[in-house]
Scaffold this motif. Structure first.
Motif, PDB file in Angstrom:
ATOM      1  N   ASP A  69       0.817  -1.217   0.000  1.00 46.87           N
ATOM      2  CA  ASP A  69       0.000   0.000   0.000  1.00 46.87           C
ATOM      3  C   ASP A  69       0.849   1.266   0.000  1.00 46.87           C
ATOM      4  O   ASP A  69       0.325   2.376   0.048  1.00 46.87           O
ATOM      5  CB  ASP A  69      -0.956   0.010   1.196  1.00 46.87           C
ATOM      6  CG  ASP A  69      -0.239  -0.287   2.510  1.00 46.87           C
ATOM      7  OD1 ASP A  69       0.977  -0.567   2.473  1.00 46.87           O
ATOM      8  OD2 ASP A  69      -0.895  -0.240   3.558  1.00 46.87           O
ATOM      9  N   PRO A  93      -1.092   5.500   3.164  1.00 51.91           N
ATOM     10  CA  PRO A  93      -0.717   5.174   1.783  1.00 51.91           C
ATOM     11  C   PRO A  93      -0.508   6.448   0.955  1.00 51.91           C
ATOM     12  O   PRO A  93      -1.254   7.428   1.089  1.00 51.91           O
ATOM     13  CB  PRO A  93      -1.911   4.368   1.274  1.00 51.91           C
ATOM     14  CG  PRO A  93      -2.536   3.804   2.507  1.00 51.91           C
ATOM     15  CD  PRO A  93      -2.346   4.834   3.565  1.00 51.91           C
ATOM     16  N   ALA A  94       0.488   6.433   0.099  1.00 51.81           N
ATOM     17  CA  ALA A  94       0.821   7.607  -0.708  1.00 51.81           C
ATOM     18  C   ALA A  94      -0.338   8.030  -1.593  1.00 51.81           C
ATOM     19  O   ALA A  94      -0.565   9.218  -1.828  1.00 51.81           O
ATOM     20  CB  ALA A  94       2.060   7.316  -1.558  1.00 51.81           C
ATOM     21  N   ALA A  95      -1.106   7.058  -2.100  1.00 51.12           N
ATOM     22  CA  ALA A  95      -2.232   7.387  -2.978  1.00 51.12           C
ATOM     23  C   ALA A  95      -3.288   8.189  -2.236  1.00 51.12           C
ATOM     24  O   ALA A  95      -3.989   9.017  -2.838  1.00 51.12           O
ATOM     25  CB  ALA A  95      -2.838   6.114  -3.556  1.00 51.12           C
ATOM     26  N   GLU A  96      -3.441   7.972  -0.921  1.00 48.02           N
ATOM     27  CA  GLU A  96      -4.410   8.726  -0.136  1.00 48.02           C
ATOM     28  C   GLU A  96      -3.879  10.118   0.208  1.00 48.02           C
ATOM     29  O   GLU A  96      -4.636  11.078   0.289  1.00 48.02           O
ATOM     30  CB  GLU A  96      -4.738   7.974   1.147  1.00 48.02           C
ATOM     31  CG  GLU A  96      -5.485   6.666   0.944  1.00 48.02           C
ATOM     32  CD  GLU A  96      -5.800   5.992   2.267  1.00 48.02           C
ATOM     33  OE1 GLU A  96      -5.570   6.638   3.328  1.00 48.02           O
ATOM     34  OE2 GLU A  96      -6.270   4.846   2.256  1.00 48.02           O
ATOM     35  N   PRO A  99      -3.924  12.526  -3.540  1.00 46.90           N
ATOM     36  CA  PRO A  99      -4.930  12.138  -4.542  1.00 46.90           C
ATOM     37  C   PRO A  99      -4.883  13.026  -5.774  1.00 46.90           C
ATOM     38  O   PRO A  99      -5.265  12.600  -6.860  1.00 46.90           O
ATOM     39  CB  PRO A  99      -6.250  12.294  -3.778  1.00 46.90           C
ATOM     40  CG  PRO A  99      -5.957  13.308  -2.705  1.00 46.90           C
ATOM     41  CD  PRO A  99      -4.547  13.041  -2.303  1.00 46.90           C
ATOM     42  N   GLU A 100      -4.405  14.270  -5.615  1.00 48.31           N
ATOM     43  CA  GLU A 100      -4.354  15.190  -6.757  1.00 48.31           C
ATOM     44  C   GLU A 100      -3.202  14.864  -7.701  1.00 48.31           C
ATOM     45  O   GLU A 100      -3.148  15.379  -8.827  1.00 48.31           O
ATOM     46  CB  GLU A 100      -4.233  16.644  -6.263  1.00 48.31           C
ATOM     47  CG  GLU A 100      -2.866  17.036  -5.689  1.00 48.31           C
ATOM     48  CD  GLU A 100      -2.709  16.673  -4.224  1.00 48.31           C
ATOM     49  OE1 GLU A 100      -1.801  17.218  -3.586  1.00 48.31           O
ATOM     50  OE2 GLU A 100      -3.485  15.842  -3.717  1.00 48.31           O
ATOM     51  N   TRP A 102      -1.656  11.370  -7.794  1.00 46.35           N
ATOM     52  CA  TRP A 102      -1.400   9.944  -8.005  1.00 46.35           C
ATOM     53  C   TRP A 102      -1.788   9.465  -9.405  1.00 46.35           C
ATOM     54  O   TRP A 102      -1.128   8.602  -9.974  1.00 46.35           O
ATOM     55  CB  TRP A 102      -2.136   9.128  -6.946  1.00 46.35           C
ATOM     56  CG  TRP A 102      -1.559   7.767  -6.760  1.00 46.35           C
ATOM     57  CD1 TRP A 102      -2.096   6.577  -7.163  1.00 46.35           C
ATOM     58  CD2 TRP A 102      -0.307   7.452  -6.159  1.00 46.35           C
ATOM     59  NE1 TRP A 102      -1.263   5.539  -6.833  1.00 46.35           N
ATOM     60  CE2 TRP A 102      -0.141   6.053  -6.215  1.00 46.35           C
ATOM     61  CE3 TRP A 102       0.704   8.217  -5.568  1.00 46.35           C
ATOM     62  CZ2 TRP A 102       0.963   5.413  -5.707  1.00 46.35           C
ATOM     63  CZ3 TRP A 102       1.813   7.579  -5.053  1.00 46.35           C
ATOM     64  CH2 TRP A 102       1.936   6.193  -5.135  1.00 46.35           C
ATOM     65  N   HIS A 103      -2.830  10.038  -9.980  1.00 48.70           N
ATOM     66  CA  HIS A 103      -3.302   9.586 -11.288  1.00 48.70           C
ATOM     67  C   HIS A 103      -2.518  10.200 -12.438  1.00 48.70           C
ATOM     68  O   HIS A 103      -2.699   9.813 -13.593  1.00 48.70           O
ATOM     69  CB  HIS A 103      -4.782   9.940 -11.458  1.00 48.70           C
ATOM     70  CG  HIS A 103      -5.027  11.432 -11.506  1.00 48.70           C
ATOM     71  ND1 HIS A 103      -5.020  12.216 -10.360  1.00 48.70           N
ATOM     72  CD2 HIS A 103      -5.266  12.264 -12.553  1.00 48.70           C
ATOM     73  CE1 HIS A 103      -5.250  13.467 -10.694  1.00 48.70           C
ATOM     74  NE2 HIS A 103      -5.405  13.529 -12.011  1.00 48.70           N
ATOM     75  N   GLY A 108       2.011   8.070  -9.724  1.00 49.64           N
ATOM     76  CA  GLY A 108       1.583   6.790  -9.153  1.00 49.64           C
ATOM     77  C   GLY A 108       2.024   5.602  -9.973  1.00 49.64           C
ATOM     78  O   GLY A 108       2.468   4.573  -9.426  1.00 49.64           O
ATOM     79  N   ASP A 109       1.942   5.731 -11.301  1.00 55.58           N
ATOM     80  CA  ASP A 109       2.337   4.601 -12.145  1.00 55.58           C
ATOM     81  C   ASP A 109       3.819   4.282 -12.004  1.00 55.58           C
ATOM     82  O   ASP A 109       4.240   3.120 -12.024  1.00 55.58           O
ATOM     83  CB  ASP A 109       1.965   4.879 -13.606  1.00 55.58           C
ATOM     84  CG  ASP A 109       2.609   6.155 -14.135  1.00 55.58           C
ATOM     85  OD1 ASP A 109       2.985   7.027 -13.321  1.00 55.58           O
ATOM     86  OD2 ASP A 109       2.732   6.293 -15.365  1.00 55.58           O
ATOM     87  N   GLU A 112       4.421   2.498  -8.536  1.00 51.06           N
ATOM     88  CA  GLU A 112       3.954   1.104  -8.557  1.00 51.06           C
ATOM     89  C   GLU A 112       4.835   0.230  -9.441  1.00 51.06           C
ATOM     90  O   GLU A 112       5.104  -0.940  -9.115  1.00 51.06           O
ATOM     91  CB  GLU A 112       2.499   1.076  -9.033  1.00 51.06           C
ATOM     92  CG  GLU A 112       1.543   1.709  -8.016  1.00 51.06           C
ATOM     93  CD  GLU A 112       0.150   1.924  -8.582  1.00 51.06           C
ATOM     94  OE1 GLU A 112      -0.034   1.685  -9.805  1.00 51.06           O
ATOM     95  OE2 GLU A 112      -0.751   2.337  -7.821  1.00 51.06           O
TER      96      GLU A 112
END
Length: 709
Positions: A69, A93-96, A99-100, A102-103, A108-109, A112
């Motif tokens: 996570d 978690p970094a994605a939380e 959020p602005e 990660w996508h 984010g990619d 991961e």
């Protein structure tokens, strides 16, 4: 959040207690990790312990995203980057947390992929919309960032290490170089260059004090500065900067750098100890001064701070590049001012410096150069007493905007006066001028000389005006009988052919009664692109009729700005008022010293009181005159002259200087500033005001109408 680094060795040392001295480290070590993928701190893998120890002890922004996570663990430098997201981001978690971001591609990619497959990632300039600060405001931040895998003691990838160095400020500084280059490209004068330079330097380098200096040419320097927090509004920005003249050996690091051509840097000390003029200078602790890097104009730029500061090599290079751009702009401005001054001096030296001062005929003129003001033009005016006691008035236009046009204008004006003094009949004068222009054309081998002129003789005793024209627009008369509403009418005067084409001028005589004002003008007053000449003439007549009084100076200002839109031609206006009653006048020479405005106030109050001017008018007039006198002394730096003229209808006050402060512009009356408020007060308290260029300086005037009985 992403960063930059390669593989990290796995030292056997545990997390040190020294790391806990910092805020983020204390929060990390005190966090309950048992409920996360990292597990309790006592059970951490030795390799992971080493990475955490490295992160918490490093001054560089670093973060570890651990486990499937990708829960976050970071140091103080990284906490500064993410702002209000700290300390809640620890253990989440970094994605939380982001959020602005990660996508977005490359965020984010990448994290991961590295966690899954290994490999590294490096991006030297990454622009990311990061939500930080109060309220989570999203701002565009620039980073150099890289990511690499973190392995445990068995070599298995257990997380991703991110190193991120924010370069937003540096990027903004580099962008500001192109912005200041564009701004400097639009400057014409050294005043313009100084305004752009000070505004750029104080914002780009987050300075507490900035100063700009150029050499005076004959020894000494001109300096201007700005300090942080100085109140500057729109009116201030339009006023000329407050230059200060200092000696050639002034002990300021800025002057020393400009004179020697080498930078001067004080990181921590009292760099302005020997040159300080006030508390703002005394507070400066660190200062860097660089020369302008120009070939002709010597000068420099200095940046000061109230705290110790070390200038990096990149910042010094940026400042040097900026100084080179400013130096090039200063050289262009110096050339323009030299050419402009020469052209204007040539133009105005061929115009009368003083117009006749008569008891019943009040006279004023205005000349505004067209094009860019950098070339001499051919418009001219004159007013002079004839041997008969009458007044001769003339306004003409020699085609062209060069030295040759100005020279021909001087010849025509001188010849016209000579002809009028011998025989003042307008048709005789213009016939003689026609022969002169024909001769000049033959001498120059051209038949393209285009000269238009209108000449008149004003007879105050007989209350009449005699006129003749050679291809010039018809004069306008504002008629204002004592018991009648003002109206404006053009004289029914045949224009005829321009001079040099065998002109046969026709003479017209019209009434010119007390209360009337004659207005002669050049075609630059009424001609505009995409507008008919008739429309311009109608607008001018309406504006003159609606003017508050027939005062010639006020009417010249009204006429010059009556027709909307820019003109590429010169604008010349001459007005003569047949006064209902003689006016009273007085003047005072104002020395260039601090007590001068106070002396002007006392003198003017006494003079207007002696003339029994209403108290309400005296108060407004004294306040406006004091402001104009202060402006003249500040911006021109020379002695001034105050003239007051009182008629039955109005009080006219003018303040003339012999400096070169440029054009005074209309201030916003709904603003209050430390320097621009004077013009706003004048606009509020007077019925009309304006500025007139003269042969040796500028004149600012205002008019207050007297209350009717």
């Amino acid at each position: 959040m992403p960063g930059t680094v390669g593989r990290i060795p796995t030292p056997p040392a545990p997390v040190s207690a020294a790391a806990a001295r910092t805020d983020a480290a204390a929060t990390v070590l005190g966090h309950d990790w048992a409920g996360t993928s990292l597990g309790p701190r006592t059970a951490w893998d030795p390799a992971v312990r080493a990475v955490v120890d490295l992160i918490l002890a490093s001054p560089v922004p670093m973060a570890l995203a651990y486990g499937d996570d990708l829960v976050l663990l970071y140091n103080d430098a990284y906490a500064d980057l993410i702002g209000d997201k700290h300390p809640a981001a620890i253990g989440r978690p970094a994605a939380e947390v982001f959020p602005e971001l990660w996508h977005l591609p490359g965020v984010g990619d990448v994290m991961e992929r590295i966690y899954r497959d290994g490999g590294t990632f490096l991006e030297k300039e990454s622009s990311l919309p990061l939500g930080r600060g109060h309220g989570g405001v999203v701002e565009q931040a620039v980073f150099t960032r890289g990511c690499s895998p973190v392995r445990d003691s068995t070599g298995r990838i257990v997380g991703v290490l991110t190193v991120a160095a924010e370069t937003t400020h540096v990027t903004q500084q580099l962008q500001s170089v192109s912005e200041v280059a564009a701004a400097l490209a639009g400057t014409l004068t050294l005043d313009d260059v100084a305004r752009v330079t000070l505004r750029y330097a104080i914002t780009t380098f987050d300075a507490d004090r900035v100063a700009f200096a150029v050499d005076e040419g004959g020894g000494g320097w001109r300096m201007v500065r700005r300090v942080r927090g100085e109140l500057m509004d729109e009116a201030d920005e339009r006023l000329p900067p407050l230059w200060r003249r200092v000696a050639a050996d002034w002990p300021d690091p800025l002057v020393e750098a400009a004179r020697a051509g080498t930078p001067s840097i004080t990181s921590n000390g009292q760099p302005l100890r020997d040159a300080a003029t006030d508390r703002h200078d005394q507070k400066i602790v660190s200062l860097i001064a660089v020369p302008l890097r120009a070939t002709v104009v010597r000068g420099g730029l200095s940046i000061g701070h109230q705290a110790p500061r070390l200038w990096s090599a990149a910042e010094r290079a940026l400042l040097a590049a900026s100084a080179e751009l400013i130096g090039q702009a200063a050289e262009r401005a110096r050339r323009f001012e030299t050419q402009h001054g020469t052209a204007q001096l040539l133009q105005r030296s061929m115009l009368p410096e003083h117009l006749p001062n008569l008891p019943r005929l009040r006279i004023a003129a205005r000349y505004d150069p067209g094009v860019d003001g950098n070339a001499a033009g051919g418009d001219f005016y004159d007013a002079f007493l004839l041997p008969t006691g009458q007044l001769g008035v003339v306004l003409g236009d020699v085609a062209g905007h060069d030295v040759q046009a100005a020279a021909r204008m001087g010849q025509v004006r001188a010849a016209l006066r000579a002809l009028a003094l011998a025989d003042p009949r307008p048709d005789s004068v213009l016939t003689g001028l026609d022969r002169l222009v024909t001769s000049l054309g033959t001498e120059a081998g051209t038949y393209e000389l285009f000269v238009t002129v209108v000449f008149g003789v004003v007879d105050a005793e007989r209350r009449e005006l005699t006129l003749a024209s050679a291809g010039h627009p018809p004069p306008l008369i504002r008629r204002c009988a004592p018991d009648d509403r003002p109206h404006a009418e053009y004289v029914d005067l045949p224009a005829g052919a321009p001079l040099g084409l065998g002109a046969r001028p026709t003479v017209t005589t019209v009434a010119f009664a007390p209360g009337d004002t004659l207005l002669l003008f050049s075609d630059g007053v009424v001609e505009r692109r995409r507008q008919s000449l008739g429309a311009g003439l109608d607008v001018l007549a309406d504006a003159v009729a609606a003017a508050g009084s027939g005062d010639p100076r006020a009417l010249c200002a009204v006429a010059s700005g009556a027709v909307a839109g820019a003109t590429e031609d010169d604008v010349a206006v001459l007005a003569v008022e047949h006064a209902l009653r003689p006016s009273r006048s007085a003047s005072m020479e104002v020395p260039a010293e601090p007590t001068a405005p106070s002396r002007v106030r006392h003198w003017m109050s006494a003079q207007l009181g002696e003339w029994q001017v209403p108290e309400s008018v005296i108060g407004s007039a004294v306040l406006c005159t004091s402001e104009l006198t202060t402006n003249a002394l500040l911006h021109a730096g020379t002695a001034a002259r105050v003239d007051i003229d009182l008629s039955a209808e109005r009080l006219l006050v003018s303040v003339a200087d012999s400096g070169t402060r440029g054009t005074v512009t209309r201030a916003q009356t709904d603003t209050l500033s430390s320097r621009g408020r004077g013009l706003g007060l004048i606009e509020e308290l007077s019925d009309a005001w304006g500025t007139d260029p003269t042969v040796r300086g500028s004149t600012v005037w205002f008019e207050i109408l007297l209350p009717t009985e």
